[in-house]
Design an enzyme around this catalytic site. Structure first.
Site, PDB file in Angstrom:
ATOM      1  N   LYS A  30       0.821  -1.220   0.000  1.00  0.00           N
ATOM      2  CA  LYS A  30       0.000   0.000   0.000  1.00  0.00           C
ATOM      3  C   LYS A  30       0.852   1.266   0.000  1.00  0.00           C
ATOM      4  CE  LYS A  30      -0.686   0.123   5.029  1.00  0.00           C
ATOM      5  NZ  LYS A  30       0.034   1.369   5.291  1.00  0.00           N
ATOM      6  N   THR A  31       1.989   1.262   0.704  1.00  0.00           N
ATOM      7  CA  THR A  31       2.836   2.469   0.707  1.00  0.00           C
ATOM      8  C   THR A  31       3.396   2.728  -0.686  1.00  0.00           C
ATOM      9  OG1 THR A  31       3.409   2.035   3.016  1.00  0.00           O
ATOM     10  CG2 THR A  31       4.779   3.602   1.836  1.00  0.00           C
ATOM     11  N   ASP A 229      -3.744   7.200   4.497  1.00  0.00           N
ATOM     12  CA  ASP A 229      -3.241   5.861   4.812  1.00  0.00           C
ATOM     13  C   ASP A 229      -3.963   5.333   6.049  1.00  0.00           C
ATOM     14  OD1 ASP A 229      -1.676   3.596   4.681  1.00  0.00           O
ATOM     15  OD2 ASP A 229       0.056   4.511   5.652  1.00  0.00           O
ATOM     16  N   GLU A 230      -4.046   3.998   6.167  1.00  0.00           N
ATOM     17  CA  GLU A 230      -4.671   3.339   7.334  1.00  0.00           C
ATOM     18  C   GLU A 230      -6.072   3.904   7.593  1.00  0.00           C
ATOM     19  OE1 GLU A 230      -3.341   0.788   8.412  1.00  0.00           O
ATOM     20  OE2 GLU A 230      -1.162   0.926   8.438  1.00  0.00           O
ATOM     21  N   GLN A 260      -7.912  -5.201   9.252  1.00  0.00           N
ATOM     22  CA  GLN A 260      -6.849  -4.758  10.159  1.00  0.00           C
ATOM     23  C   GLN A 260      -7.295  -3.603  11.050  1.00  0.00           C
ATOM     24  OE1 GLN A 260      -2.643  -4.979   8.650  1.00  0.00           O
ATOM     25  NE2 GLN A 260      -3.659  -5.016   6.648  1.00  0.00           N
ATOM     26  N   ARG A 630       2.178 -10.547  10.411  1.00  0.00           N
ATOM     27  CA  ARG A 630       3.493  -9.910  10.563  1.00  0.00           C
ATOM     28  C   ARG A 630       4.598 -10.867  10.116  1.00  0.00           C
ATOM     29  NH1 ARG A 630       1.823  -5.841   9.595  1.00  0.00           N
ATOM     30  NH2 ARG A 630      -0.072  -7.024   9.386  1.00  0.00           N
TER      31      ARG A 630
END
Length: 693
Positions: A30-31, A229-230, A260, A630
């Site tokens: 995503k970044t 973002d997020e 998430q 993770r």
């Protein structure tokens, strides 16, 4: 650029015809999408300084800005001297996009336009500890835990855009009504001090844009395209701020993942994802499902787990990384043996895979789980970094002393002034400070500067004015000496003059007071040595203390095992992950697991309560999903048959989430790790490592 991107990523980057929601699964890049979209916007003719990328942490904003630098440099866009991609591009005269957090954006808006709300330009921002002290006074209690609980409730009201008077109306019981009354007094005190808390940095910009059309128009021109973002972590207040900024043009891209969303306890709501489709009917939804992080075994378990939650946007992660290692489940007799077995396996894996300690992470639900694992790591001389625990500089007694140092370095620091003038108590009450804060706001000066003005004398009776002026004169004497005399001498006399040791013993039992005084002594010794090594006086040392406190315990580059709560590691990844305490009551947490069981047991349970309980379990499931995703190469889950709580041992059962991942929580009885076996394996491993050395 295209060669580095998969088709959904390219679609998300190139879509500029309206609002866009990118559902970005864990590890789906995503970044990369956000940074490449910023560059694509610039290539499409949008001025870089009118593009804003907003995220939740300074670290995330910094990483995004660093990724952007070389890409922007290729287009002739560079940082100006003394500037940076995280500054307000227009204020700085920089051509760069604005990359910042929600809260830093709020600060910029209020510094520029907050006078429309009656704020002075150099308003103060209180940290959580100073804010809790004011709430504690408003509640009339000495119970710090109660004050922090009340602060959390007030924070939720602020994030929900509920003002003090409305909070009294919506309070569910007498305890909440008491907090609502404290909220009203707290808000009035902050207004008088010309100070804001963390939540005000979003709430007040919303009010600013709602009430002042000219300010709204100006900010819509400054930020013509927004990337968020997020997005799943936004609360009602943040959503309203974004909605006001984008306006009818609706030029934005929101990037998030409903699977998430793990911050419901602090006001984040998945309803914001649903509201996007309602408020922006032309919304384009694009899913990123290819995972670049984890093996298939890990992703398949994660997919099975999260499939038990209702879906806003259905997706299934996949990867080209191959099957990978099988996921291991370790049942242990108790938490001490769990720590032994985790450490034994970690050492063996490091040796077998020729890995670094930094390749390993140990994740847990709550900070209290860390102690026994820390003990075992220290025993085995394994370096580790503990994240999410209390920094030395966060201790109340250290913060008290640092407040004096901050004032010595900068007497315009209003939060430091408020803390120092009231700790230890010297006859200066909230009322006197409120009058001083109001006067300082009218004069556009700091509280310290305002208290010496002739005009202020008329505002307070002599008995109230006296202690304030005495404190001001005392601080001026200390500052004068701090610039001229050895730091060690001045700091010793400062502590003696304010009688800080007596203050601790007067307000705590002897054992706690002694421990806190020892912390102060250690801090003073550290400062003296630093001053001697650097040849600095106390003013110079005070100016550096803030930086030291920020760096304390945060050596992310060290070759050390990472130990942390799951909440604190969201967005990060590690080759090898251990998740400990995978038990009912631990993960899912007791509060969610017990209410879920109660609701199941009572057929007549209120439907609203049952729905609330189901949402808690869903959030705990998302938390486990975040933990699992993770891991890149190997994942190990452990649970205990018994666990110690308050000196008693309680029987435990494996987390329901293990079964939901189709993993066997109860291998053959011989697989359970006993104390003798764990110690035997550790001994054999030590011998093997010694022979290899």
């Amino acid at each position: 650029m295209s060669a580095l991107l998969n088709p959904p990523q390219r679609e998300a980057i190139r879509y500029l015809d309206g609002p866009c929601l990118v559902i970005a699964g864990a590890g789906s890049g995503k970044t990369r999408v956000i940074t490449h979209k910023i560059v694509h916007l610039i290539d499409a003719g949008i001025r870089a300084s009118t593009i804003g990328a907003i995220t939740f942490t300074n670290k995330a904003a910094g990483e995004m800005a660093e990724r952007l630098k070389p890409m922007l440099a290729q287009r002739g866009l560079r940082e100006s001297r003394g500037g940076g991609a995280q500054r307000d591009a227009e204020d700085a005269g920089s051509p760069l996009p604005t990359v910042c957090t929600f809260h830093s954006l709020g600060v910029r808006m209020l510094r520029r336009d907050g006078t429309a709300l009656g704020l002075k330009r150099n308003f103060s921002i209180l940290d959580a500890d100073d804010a809790a002290s004011i709430v504690q006074q408003a509640l009339g209690t000495t119970d710090r835990k109660l004050a922090r609980s009340a602060m959390h409730r007030i924070s939720l009201w602020k994030n929900g855009l509920i003002e003090p008077d409305a909070a009294i109306d919506v309070a569910a019981n007498e305890a909440e009504r008491q907090i609502a009354r404290a909220y009203r007094e707290y808000a009035a005190t902050l207004q008088a001090y010309q100070a804001l808390d963390f939540d005000d940095l979003i709430r007040l910009p919303v009010r600013l844009l709602r009430e002042h059309d000219e300010v709204l128009r100006a900010w819509r021109e400054r930020l013509r395209y927004l990337l968020v973002d997020e997005y799943q972590d936004t609360n009602a207040c943040q959503y309203e701020l974004l909605k006001l900024l984008v306006g009818p043009r609706a030029a934005f891209t929101a990037v998030g993942d409903d699977d998430q969303s793990i911050y419901g306890w602090r006001g984040a709501t998945l309803e914001n994802l649903e509201r996007l489709s309602t408020d922006f009917p032309q919304l384009r939804v694009i899913k990123l499902e290819q995972n670049y992080r984890s093996s298939l075994n890990i992703l398949n378990a994660a997919n099975r787990l999260i499939s038990n939650n209702p879906k806003l946007h259905d997706k299934r992660l996949w990867s080209e990384h191959g099957t990978g290692d099988p996921i291991k489940v370790m049942p242990c007799d108790d938490d001490e043996l769990e720590a032994e077995d985790v450490v034994m396996r970690l050492q063996a894996m490091k040796f077998e895979r020729r890995a670094k300690y930094a390749d390993f992470a140990i994740l847990y639900r709550g900070n209290h789980q860390a102690r026994v694992i820390e003990q075992m790591l220290r025993k085995e001389k394994i370096p580790y970094v503990l994240s999410g625990g209390q920094s030395f500089f966060d201790r109340a007694e250290i913060r008290d002393l640092v407040a004096y140092l901050r004032l010595i370095a900068n007497d315009d620091d209003d939060p430091a002034f408020i803390r120092a003038v009231t700790t230890p108590k010297r006859g200066v009450g909230t009322g006197s400070l409120a009058v001083l804060g109001t006067y300082a706001g009218e004069r556009h000066k700091s509280m310290f500067a305002a208290l010496f003005e002739t005009g202020f004398e008329a505002r307070l009776a002599p008995r109230q004015l006296g202690p304030l002026r005495e404190f001001g004169a005392f601080l001026n004497r200390i500052r004068y000496r701090a610039e001229r005399e050895p730091a060690a001498q001045v700091i010793d006399e400062l502590l003696a003059a304010i009688e800080y040791r007596a203050h601790l013993f007067a307000n705590q039992d002897d054992r706690v007071a002694a421990a806190r005084w020892q912390n102060v002594s250690d801090f003073v010794d550290w400062m003296k040595k630093r001053a001697e090594d650097d040849g600095s006086n106390l003013v110079q040392l005070a100016q550096a203390v803030a930086l030291f406190s920020q760096l304390d315990g945060r050596d992310e580059d060290a070759d050390a095992v990472r130990m942390t709560t799951i909440h604190a590691r969201k967005g990060l990844e590690y080759p090898h992950v251990f998740i400990v305490g995978c038990e009912e009551g631990m993960l899912p947490h007791r509060s969610a697991a017990e209410t879920d069981a109660d609701a199941d047991a009572d057929e007549a349970a209120d439907a609203t309560a049952a729905d609330r309980n189901a949402r808690r379990i869903e959030e705990e499931r998302r938390l486990m999903y975040v933990a699992v995703t993770r891991a890149q190469r190997s994942l190990t889950l452990s649970w205990c048959r018994t666990r110690k709580r308050a000196r008693e041992r309680f029987k435990q059962s494996p987390s329901r989430f293990i079964e939901e991942m189709s993993l066997d929580a109860r291998p053959a009885a011989t697989a359970t790790v006993t104390g003798a076996e764990a110690r035997g394996k550790l001994g054999a491993l030590r011998a093997m490592l010694a022979n290899k050395g």
